[in-house]
Design a protein around this motif. Structure first.
Motif, PDB file in Angstrom:
ATOM      1  N   ASP A 176      13.218   9.833 -13.659  1.00 24.81           N
ATOM      2  CA  ASP A 176      13.870  11.012 -13.926  1.00 24.81           C
ATOM      3  C   ASP A 176      12.934  11.915 -13.243  1.00 24.81           C
ATOM      4  N   GLU A 177      11.397  11.871 -12.682  1.00 25.95           N
ATOM      5  CA  GLU A 177      10.830  12.907 -12.266  1.00 25.95           C
ATOM      6  C   GLU A 177      10.941  12.340 -10.782  1.00 25.95           C
ATOM      7  N   MET A 178      11.625  11.586 -10.142  1.00 24.38           N
ATOM      8  CA  MET A 178      11.748  11.030  -8.781  1.00 24.38           C
ATOM      9  C   MET A 178      10.329  10.334  -8.431  1.00 24.38           C
ATOM     10  N   ARG A 179       9.513   9.939  -9.372  1.00 22.86           N
ATOM     11  CA  ARG A 179       8.400   8.981  -9.154  1.00 22.86           C
ATOM     12  C   ARG A 179       8.901   7.761  -8.989  1.00 22.86           C
ATOM     13  N   THR A 180       8.057   6.897  -8.101  1.00 22.96           N
ATOM     14  CA  THR A 180       7.917   5.512  -7.792  1.00 22.96           C
ATOM     15  C   THR A 180       7.213   4.831  -9.000  1.00 22.96           C
ATOM     16  N   ASP A 181       7.211   3.388  -9.060  1.00 18.74           N
ATOM     17  CA  ASP A 181       6.393   2.953  -9.895  1.00 18.74           C
ATOM     18  C   ASP A 181       4.743   3.277  -9.763  1.00 18.74           C
ATOM     19  N   ASP A 182       4.557   3.920  -8.507  1.00 18.30           N
ATOM     20  CA  ASP A 182       3.141   4.426  -8.240  1.00 18.30           C
ATOM     21  C   ASP A 182       3.222   6.161  -8.502  1.00 18.30           C
ATOM     22  N   SER A 184       1.761   8.568  -7.901  1.00 14.58           N
ATOM     23  CA  SER A 184       1.282   9.395  -6.845  1.00 14.58           C
ATOM     24  C   SER A 184       2.471   9.322  -5.835  1.00 14.58           C
ATOM     25  N   ILE A 185       3.224   8.570  -6.013  1.00 15.19           N
ATOM     26  CA  ILE A 185       4.335   8.523  -4.699  1.00 15.19           C
ATOM     27  C   ILE A 185       5.857   8.993  -5.351  1.00 15.19           C
ATOM     28  N   PHE A 186       6.629   9.597  -4.789  1.00 19.27           N
ATOM     29  CA  PHE A 186       8.004   9.968  -5.047  1.00 19.27           C
ATOM     30  C   PHE A 186       8.768   9.633  -3.857  1.00 19.27           C
ATOM     31  N   ALA A 187       9.959   9.468  -4.213  1.00 15.86           N
ATOM     32  CA  ALA A 187      11.131   9.380  -3.239  1.00 15.86           C
ATOM     33  C   ALA A 187      12.300  10.016  -3.681  1.00 15.86           C
ATOM     34  N   ILE A 188      12.865  10.635  -2.642  1.00 17.09           N
ATOM     35  CA  ILE A 188      14.077  11.442  -2.951  1.00 17.09           C
ATOM     36  C   ILE A 188      15.151  11.172  -1.690  1.00 17.09           C
ATOM     37  N   GLY A 189      16.318  11.457  -1.855  1.00 23.50           N
ATOM     38  CA  GLY A 189      17.564  11.510  -0.834  1.00 23.50           C
ATOM     39  C   GLY A 189      18.251  10.061  -0.923  1.00 23.50           C
ATOM     40  N   GLU A 190      18.636   9.858   0.339  1.00 24.78           N
ATOM     41  CA  GLU A 190      19.425   8.306   0.689  1.00 24.78           C
ATOM     42  C   GLU A 190      18.519   7.287   0.588  1.00 24.78           C
ATOM     43  N   CYS A 191      17.545   7.308   0.510  1.00 28.15           N
ATOM     44  CA  CYS A 191      16.525   6.071   0.386  1.00 28.15           C
ATOM     45  C   CYS A 191      16.100   5.905  -1.157  1.00 28.15           C
ATOM     46  N   ALA A 192      16.323   6.996  -2.017  1.00 32.46           N
ATOM     47  CA  ALA A 192      15.901   6.725  -3.497  1.00 32.46           C
ATOM     48  C   ALA A 192      17.263   6.140  -4.307  1.00 32.46           C
ATOM     49  N   GLU A 193      16.776   5.133  -5.420  1.00 33.89           N
ATOM     50  CA  GLU A 193      17.673   4.683  -6.369  1.00 33.89           C
ATOM     51  C   GLU A 193      17.237   5.280  -7.629  1.00 33.89           C
ATOM     52  N   HIS A 194      18.161   5.937  -8.390  1.00 25.80           N
ATOM     53  CA  HIS A 194      17.928   6.362  -9.647  1.00 25.80           C
ATOM     54  C   HIS A 194      19.143   6.084 -10.598  1.00 25.80           C
ATOM     55  N   ASP A 195      18.540   5.347 -11.648  1.00 26.50           N
ATOM     56  CA  ASP A 195      19.394   4.705 -12.865  1.00 26.50           C
ATOM     57  C   ASP A 195      20.495   3.874 -12.166  1.00 26.50           C
ATOM     58  N   GLY A 196      20.079   3.294 -11.056  1.00 24.76           N
ATOM     59  CA  GLY A 196      21.035   2.327 -10.470  1.00 24.76           C
ATOM     60  C   GLY A 196      21.894   2.792  -9.426  1.00 24.76           C
ATOM     61  N   ASN A 197      21.690   4.204  -9.226  1.00 22.66           N
ATOM     62  CA  ASN A 197      22.719   4.891  -8.204  1.00 22.66           C
ATOM     63  C   ASN A 197      22.029   5.192  -6.937  1.00 22.66           C
ATOM     64  N   VAL A 198      22.439   5.031  -5.651  1.00 25.12           N
ATOM     65  CA  VAL A 198      22.133   5.542  -4.523  1.00 25.12           C
ATOM     66  C   VAL A 198      23.065   6.396  -4.110  1.00 25.12           C
ATOM     67  N   ALA A 221      14.726  19.382  -5.452  1.00 26.62           N
ATOM     68  CA  ALA A 221      14.097  20.794  -6.269  1.00 26.62           C
ATOM     69  C   ALA A 221      13.511  20.229  -7.584  1.00 26.62           C
ATOM     70  N   VAL A 222      14.109  19.052  -8.131  1.00 27.12           N
ATOM     71  CA  VAL A 222      13.219  18.391  -9.379  1.00 27.12           C
ATOM     72  C   VAL A 222      11.740  17.799  -8.842  1.00 27.12           C
ATOM     73  N   ALA A 223      11.653  17.064  -7.567  1.00 25.61           N
ATOM     74  CA  ALA A 223      10.484  16.379  -7.157  1.00 25.61           C
ATOM     75  C   ALA A 223       9.559  17.749  -6.955  1.00 25.61           C
ATOM     76  N   ALA A 224      10.096  18.971  -6.289  1.00 24.68           N
ATOM     77  CA  ALA A 224       9.137  19.987  -5.910  1.00 24.68           C
ATOM     78  C   ALA A 224       8.582  20.749  -7.189  1.00 24.68           C
ATOM     79  N   ASP A 225       9.374  20.766  -8.114  1.00 26.05           N
ATOM     80  CA  ASP A 225       9.084  21.397  -9.445  1.00 26.05           C
ATOM     81  C   ASP A 225       7.953  20.467 -10.181  1.00 26.05           C
ATOM     82  N   VAL A 226       8.250  19.176 -10.057  1.00 26.12           N
ATOM     83  CA  VAL A 226       7.335  18.428 -10.754  1.00 26.12           C
ATOM     84  C   VAL A 226       6.010  18.290  -9.949  1.00 26.12           C
TER      85      VAL A 226
END
Length: 464
Positions: free
Chosen positions: A253-259, A261-275, A287-292
């Motif tokens: 939910d913070e747009m963080r990967t399993d690392d 220190s690494i985030f992913a956003i946009g069309e390459c990211a999968e959140h809660d099973g959704n791309v 906006a969420v990633a920038a805030d975090v």
């Protein structure tokens, strides 16, 4: 702290501007694989149709980066990530260390593995658009493979330039992910009336010099072949670095990967099973990633998708669960094929969970707000589909919209925010866009923004 962003497209460029707006001191480096300015990919179909020039699609001028102390590296692809030393390495030999890394690598056009496919041109980037336009100048007929959103926009754009077009689609009706069969049929008939020959339920087996060979042996004639067969997330960089990848790069939910220190956003990211393949979710994630990243506590809870077709003389909006039938929900529909009109509401537990509006409709704004906010649906269903028939008087001006009404879906801009920035001195659409980013996504909210600004100016007796 050093922030490195991989990808300077619609998600990456928005992330950079969101971070800089929150923190003026963070060191930021952004790598873009494409040369030149970041641009609005959503509006490529406008360039193809001759309604916009390439320079009008720019998201940032190059001078913006210098003014905001952001290092932008264009035409430099990141080749691999060294998670142990926290650095990225580019194909041209550069090593850039990071404290936090954001992957905004987007997606690539899916190119089917069929004989002769190298003769076709994918429709995905600004360079692709330029190649298609140059080829169209010397072509007698075009074939577009793919009847999704992008394929329809490409076919309509080329037809609008006077080029005969055949549109091929594997499924039995157009835009099958967003539309039910009847809406797909009405859309196809509308496009046929605009000069696009529609062929659904067909399989492209090979691209030949004089067209596309279909299963069964028939040839779809054309000396220009455009591919719009969908996209797939660019996840190779993340997978090679050992990050969790399924359909996309898995994030929380913070747009963080399993690392962490690494985030992913946009069309390459999968959140809660959704791309997600639309711009609005990418910008919400940015906006969420920038805030975090800058110490905030925002969380991403998923997006409610509204799809708008941007094709001249074709009005279409689709949202939510459009495929549900009367067995699973309350379905209200109206169809007038001769006029190219189809309207459908899908209601469950008193809430609007899906809608299709094809053809000119003044109900789009109201239904989008109902869907987005999840509020209860009024008892007058006909009044929702045909606002002019509702018993309540129609508002005489856009200023009577509630402040909470969302005007720009792509950028989450409400009528209240537009009014506030007008009161702060933004007296035209350009000023409102600069302050709120309204109209800078898919552009379909421009008329609504102009209406609000115009009414406000009229009340004060000034020129918009």
């Amino acid at each position: 702290m050093r922030l490195v962003v991989v990808g300077n497209g619609m998600a990456g460029s928005r992330l950079v501007s969101e971070v800089r707006a929150r923190d003026p001191h963070l060191t930021i480096t952004v790598f873009g694989a494409e040369e030149g300015h970041p641009y609005n990919r959503v509006l490529l179909s406008n360039v193809l149709a001759g309604k916009a020039r390439a320079e009008q699609l720019r998201l940032h001028e190059l001078s913006w980066y210098g003014a905001n102390r952001v290092e932008a590296v264009s035409g430099s692809a990141v080749a691999w990530i060294d998670r142990e030393t926290r650095a990225v390495h580019t194909t041209d030999g550069r090593r850039e260390p990071y404290d936090l890394l954001v992957l905004a690598t987007g997606s690539e056009a899916f190119v089917p593995r069929i004989p002769g496919v190298e003769r076709a041109i994918p429709f995905r980037t600004l360079d692709d658009c330029d190649r298609i336009l140059k080829a169209a100048e010397h072509s007698r007929r075009a074939v577009v493979v793919g009847g999704g959103l992008l394929g329809i926009e490409a076919a309509r754009g080329l037809a609008g330039r006077g080029l005969p077009v055949t549109l091929l689609h594997l499924a039995d009706h157009l835009m099958e992910r967003q539309l039910d069969p009847e809406a797909g049929l009405v859309l196809g008939e509308t496009l046929t009336g605009l000069g696009v020959d529609i062929r659904t339920g067909v399989v492209a087996e090979a691209v030949e010099e004089d067209g596309v060979r279909l299963a069964g042996g028939e040839l779809a004639d054309g000396d220009l072949v455009v591919l719009a067969c969908g996209v797939r997330p660019l996840t190779g960089l993340a997978a090679e670095a050992g990050l969790e990848v399924r359909r996309g790069i898995v994030v929380d939910d913070e747009m963080r990967t399993d690392d962490p220190s690494i985030f992913a956003i946009g069309e390459c990211a999968e959140h809660d099973g959704n791309v997600y393949g639309l711009v609005a979710p990418a910008w919400e994630q940015a906006a969420v990633a920038a805030d975090v990243i800058t110490g905030g506590k925002s969380r991403y809870r998923g997006s409610r998708l509204v799809t708008r077709l941007k094709a001249s003389s074709v009005e279409l909006a689709a949202m939510g669960e459009t495929q549900l039938t009367d067995e699973h929900a309350e379905v209200v529909r109206f169809s007038h094929r001769a006029k190219g009109t189809y309207r459908k509401l899908v209601i469950r537990d008193g809430r609007l969970v899906g809608a299709i509006l094809l053809g000119d409709s003044d109900a789009v704004g109201t239904l989008t707000q109902l869907f987005d906010r999840g509020g209860p649906v009024p008892g007058d269903r006909a009044g929702l589909l045909f606002p002019g028939l509702a018993a309540a008087p129609v508002a005489e001006s856009p200023v009577l919209m509630p402040d909470a009404a969302k005007v720009c879906q792509c950028n989450n801009v409400t009528k209240g925010q537009i009014r506030a920035c007008w009161e702060a001195g933004a007296r035209n659409v350009a000023g409102v866009a600069a302050a709120t980013r309204a109209t800078t996504g898919c552009g379909t909210c421009r008329d609504a923004v102009e209406g609000i600004v115009g009414w406000l100016c009229e009340q004060e007796g000034i020129s918009a």
